[in-house]
Design a protein around this motif. Structure first.
Motif, PDB file in Angstrom:
ATOM      1  N   UNK A  18       0.819  -1.219   0.000  1.00 51.73           N
ATOM      2  CA  UNK A  18       0.000   0.000   0.000  1.00 51.73           C
ATOM      3  C   UNK A  18       0.851   1.267   0.000  1.00 51.73           C
ATOM      4  N   UNK A  19       1.886   1.391   0.882  1.00 53.65           N
ATOM      5  CA  UNK A  19       2.741   2.588   0.806  1.00 53.65           C
ATOM      6  C   UNK A  19       3.433   2.738  -0.544  1.00 53.65           C
ATOM      7  N   UNK A  20       3.859   1.630  -1.164  1.00 51.57           N
ATOM      8  CA  UNK A  20       4.527   1.729  -2.473  1.00 51.57           C
ATOM      9  C   UNK A  20       3.573   2.284  -3.522  1.00 51.57           C
ATOM     10  N   UNK A  21       2.338   1.812  -3.498  1.00 47.17           N
ATOM     11  CA  UNK A  21       1.348   2.291  -4.471  1.00 47.17           C
ATOM     12  C   UNK A  21       1.052   3.764  -4.231  1.00 47.17           C
ATOM     13  N   UNK A  22       0.871   4.139  -2.945  1.00 44.20           N
ATOM     14  CA  UNK A  22       0.553   5.531  -2.631  1.00 44.20           C
ATOM     15  C   UNK A  22       1.718   6.459  -2.953  1.00 44.20           C
TER      16      UNK A  22
END
Length: 831
Positions: free
Chosen positions: A814-818
């Motif tokens: 999730x942090x990588x996508x955001x």
């Protein structure tokens, strides 16, 4: 103030994930806390109510202990000085029903009049003979018996009673309740008392008396008074509170350990959530303070928000706690009790205590970030220049080492009742110490790994390690992973060690093949067993259950008699010195060998005297020594056969242990057929072991479930911390992107950070697990649980590393996508 409140409510509604995470953490911790404080009372209530229902609602029973002359008069009990609701004499008798296919079925007959049955243990009928009196050769059976043997109202059934065949007519068919609740070992039936009196020619005598007191608080005094009247009979409470308490205390204590673990995780999650929450609201706080809002108002509103989370978590947690309580009660309740509705036992006091726990948990965890924010100067708050300072890593590390040293020093030293407190504090200190040493050791690990990372991952690897150093959210992430791994490792090791010990209990402590109990087990029966084909040798002994230690305000769950010449041929006794000489010394006078746990719990030493309450009166025994055993979870003792016979006042053996020279199962079946008239209960050692393991597996499966539940909280916390970390680092990530870092490089950096967090968390989790596993023997000792061999899970370490790495990597998605969707201009402009 209304504007500030509305803005906070709007923020709560917008940050749905964070709100749900805080409430979820409080909910789980509260539910487990509620379960742990209510499970003992609930199981005690369930066992007591259902067993009383199965045996009748009498407060006191009087029964014969001499099978050669079992009948006595119930009239003496009428002279009891305490007021009674009823005094019902009963005749209980075994009976045999042999089917057409020669299958033997045991019945326990209760000789009562129908009016007495209504008072003592009322039942409801599926069907019965209307307009007929319950007299003569009438019989009441359960619906289960009627279905199995295809019986209807008015049908005849032939039972063998007192060695003679007797025909009965079915008077009624009862629902599975009362005497008919437990038919797992034998069937029950109710017949007129007059018929059994005629069969046994008792002339009005009975072998069982049920007494209901007008005031139950008179029970101890009434038992003492009746014991003086019936010196040749046993007077007792039909349900032993001590026995039930010993079965429930271990589970409630184990649940409380899990509450500590989950509470630690919840504190971390709530603290980190409120930390980022206060940071996010700094611009808002600065704006409102610049137009006149005081620190007090800001404090009250943020605390009110914390209370909101606490109250919601308390309500939902208490509700979930009831569900968990019902589940645990159902899991640990015998099958025959499960046939009727199970009502968990809790009170408004438990709900209030759980609600206070939830609110204090939330307030305590959030108060520090709230107060730290308000201490910053107004200028720094408005310009968003404030940081929440923390205690230095070196100081934390030193304090953590001091805590570990205190654990190592004091845990082995303290004994007696104080050890429970010391071990409890040690478990809590172990968790605190783990979180304190993690920041310093993580920074040290980052320094050591910087060059290898540079070689493997290039500059991105070095940058990832530098990002980890000094980042409190990442330290909290490591702590959550570590505590989760520690809890699972600890519970798995504890359960596997105990299950292995109980599996090997009988094979390592006994040398016989079959255990047998029977009604009227005298020396003649032992001689007859010896003649059975396949039987090599037989050893019989006497056993006393739930013996009160009068002068120590305690009890011993089981005391076995010892024939010093034969006992070691069938049992192994782990005693200091020469076992044979120790057992022989028991014959010299009233000496007793106590299990180590009993000796420590009673606080006695060799040479001390204890007073035991036996049917033939209170007897003083001198403590001769102690021995290690897992039998009866260590609540066990041995005395001489000679004194046991005198003090019990019986010539009937309690247990018979049999060695075979053929297949034990085959020999057991032969014995069941040959001695069916003695109502034998025969079990092979192999089956005995399996029953014991199964009962322990139920408890540990519950604990493992809660351990994985605590890990789930940790996983959710890891997800939260990584998202929070991204929010706090938006500016630095935007600046890196602005000077040329690609989206792929940003994702790679976050991936490396997460992988490193997972591996470091796994290392510290295993170290924390080994610290708690080292404490296990002292935990067992404090809880008076027999010592078992601890299997350190060295071969499973790679699994814990793999699990922690996978958790961190999945959480980083999730942090990588955001991060790839960050608007560089807007982020830098906002900052």
């Amino acid at each position: 103030m209304n504007i500030i409140a509305r803005s906070i409510i709007k923020s709560i509604a917008e940050r749905k994930f964070r709100t749900c995470l805080i409430i979820f953490s409080i909910l789980i911790a509260t539910a487990l806390f509620f379960s742990s404080i209510t499970i003992s009372n609930s199981l005690t209530h369930v066992y007591t109510q259902k067993l009383e229902n199965a045996q009748g609602n009498a407060d006191i029973i009087i029964k014969s202990v001499d099978n050669t002359d079992p009948f006595f008069s119930a009239n003496k009990a009428e002279n009891l000085s305490k007021s009674t609701s009823y005094n019902i004499g009963e005749i209980q008798s075994p009976a045999i029903y042999i089917t057409e296919s020669n299958n033997i079925n045991w019945f326990n007959l209760h000789g009562l009049e129908e009016g007495e049955l209504e008072k003592l243990n009322p039942i409801t009928f599926v069907d019965k003979q209307n307009n007929q009196l319950f007299e003569g050769n009438k019989i009441i059976v359960s619906q289960g018996v009627a279905d199995k043997f295809k019986l209807s109202i008015g049908d005849a059934i032939v039972l063998e009673v007192n060695g003679k065949k007797q025909s009965f007519n079915i008077y009624g068919i009862s629902n599975p309740m009362g005497y008919f609740m437990d038919e797992s070992q034998f069937y029950s039936a109710i017949v007129p008392k007059g018929l059994l009196s005629q069969i046994y020619q008792t002339n009005g005598l009975v072998n069982y008396v049920n007494i209901k007191l007008a005031d139950v608080t008179d029970k101890p005094a009434a038992i003492t008074e009746l014991s003086a009247m019936y010196k040749d009979q046993m007077v007792k409470d039909p349900v032993s509170p001590e026995d039930i308490k010993s079965q429930t205390s271990v589970l409630s204590t184990a649940l409380m350990v899990m509450v500590v673990v989950v509470t630690f995780m919840s504190i971390f999650i709530i603290y980190t959530c409120f930390k980022v929450l206060t940071i996010e609201r700094l611009p808002m706080v600065g704006t409102f303070r610049s137009i006149g809002a005081t620190k007090k108002v800001i404090h009250l509103l943020l605390i009110a928000e914390s209370l909101f989370y606490g109250v919601i978590g308390a309500v939902l947690g208490s509700a979930l706690g009831v569900v968990i309580l019902n589940y645990i009660t159902s899991m640990t309740t015998p099958g025959y009790i499960e046939q009727s509705p199970i009502m968990s036992q809790f009170s408004p006091v438990h709900i209030v205590a759980s609600s206070l726990f939830a609110i204090l948990l939330c307030l305590g965890s959030s108060l520090m970030p709230i107060l730290k924010t308000s201490k910053a100067p107004l200028k720094e708050v408005i310009l968003n220049l404030t940081e929440l300072k923390d205690l230095g890593k070196r100081k934390k590390f030193i304090i953590g080492l001091v805590f570990i040293a205190l654990i190592v020093i004091f845990a082995p030293m303290v004994t007696g009742q104080l050890s429970v407190v010391v071990i409890g504090v040690s478990v809590i200190l172990a968790g605190v110490a783990l979180t304190l040493v993690i920041p310093f050791l993580t920074e040290l690990a980052a320094v050591i790994l910087e060059k290898p990372y540079a070689l493997i991952f290039g500059n991105i690897g070095s940058l990832a390690l530098r990002n980890i150093r000094g980042n409190s959210n990442m330290m909290n992430t490591i702590s959550l992973i570590a505590i989760g791994i520690t809890s699972i490792m600890f519970v798995n090791t504890a359960s596997n060690s105990v299950l292995t010990a109980t599996t090997n209990l009988y094979s390592e402590s006994s040398t016989f093949d079959i255990k047998m109990t029977a009604a009227g087990a005298d020396q003649q029966l032992v001689n007859n067993i010896q003649k059975v084909d396949g039987v090599k040798d037989v050893y019989a002994n006497y056993e006393a259950k739930n013996v009160k230690v009068i002068d120590k305000n305690g009890d011993i769950l089981a005391i076995d008699s010892v024939d010093s010449n034969r006992h070691l041929d069938f049992w192994k006794v782990d005693v200091v010195g020469d076992a044979k000489e120790q057992l022989k010394s028991l014959d010299n006078e009233r000496n007793i060998l106590l299990a180590v746990q009993v000796k420590e719990r009673l606080g006695v030493k060799d040479g001390d005297t204890i007073t035991l309450a036996f049917p033939k009166g209170d007897k003083e025994y001198k403590v001769q020594g102690n021995f290690n055993t897992l039998m009866y979870t260590g609540n066990y003792a041995l005395i001489s056969e000679k004194y046991m016979k005198e003090d019990l006042g019986t010539t009937m053996y309690s247990n018979m242990y049999i060695k075979t020279n053929q297949n034990p199962s085959t020999v057991a079946k032969k014995m069941e057929r040959q001695f069916f008239s003695d109502r034998p209960q025969i079990i092979t050692v192999k089956d005995w072991q399996q029953e014991n393991v199964k009962s322990n597996e139920q408890i540990f499966s519950i604990l493992k479930g809660f351990a994985f539940l605590s890990m789930l909280i940790g996983i959710v916390g890891v997800f939260n911390n990584l998202v929070i970390n991204l929010i706090q680092r938006r500016r630095s990530l935007a600046m890196l992107r602005s000077i040329g870092m690609s989206k792929a490089q940003t994702a790679k950096m976050i991936f490396i950070e997460s992988l490193t967090l997972g591996l470091i968390g796994g290392v510290f989790g295993c170290l924390g697990g080994y610290l708690l596993i080292w404490l296990l023997p002292y935990i067992y000792k404090a809880l008076y649980i027999p010592p078992v061999y601890i299997f350190y899970p060295f071969s499973q370490v790679w699994l814990y590393f793999l699990a922690s790495a996978c958790i961190a990597i999945v959480a980083s998605i999730s942090p990588m996508i955001k991060s790839s969707k960050l608007n560089i201009i807007n982020v830098i402009k906002y900052e």
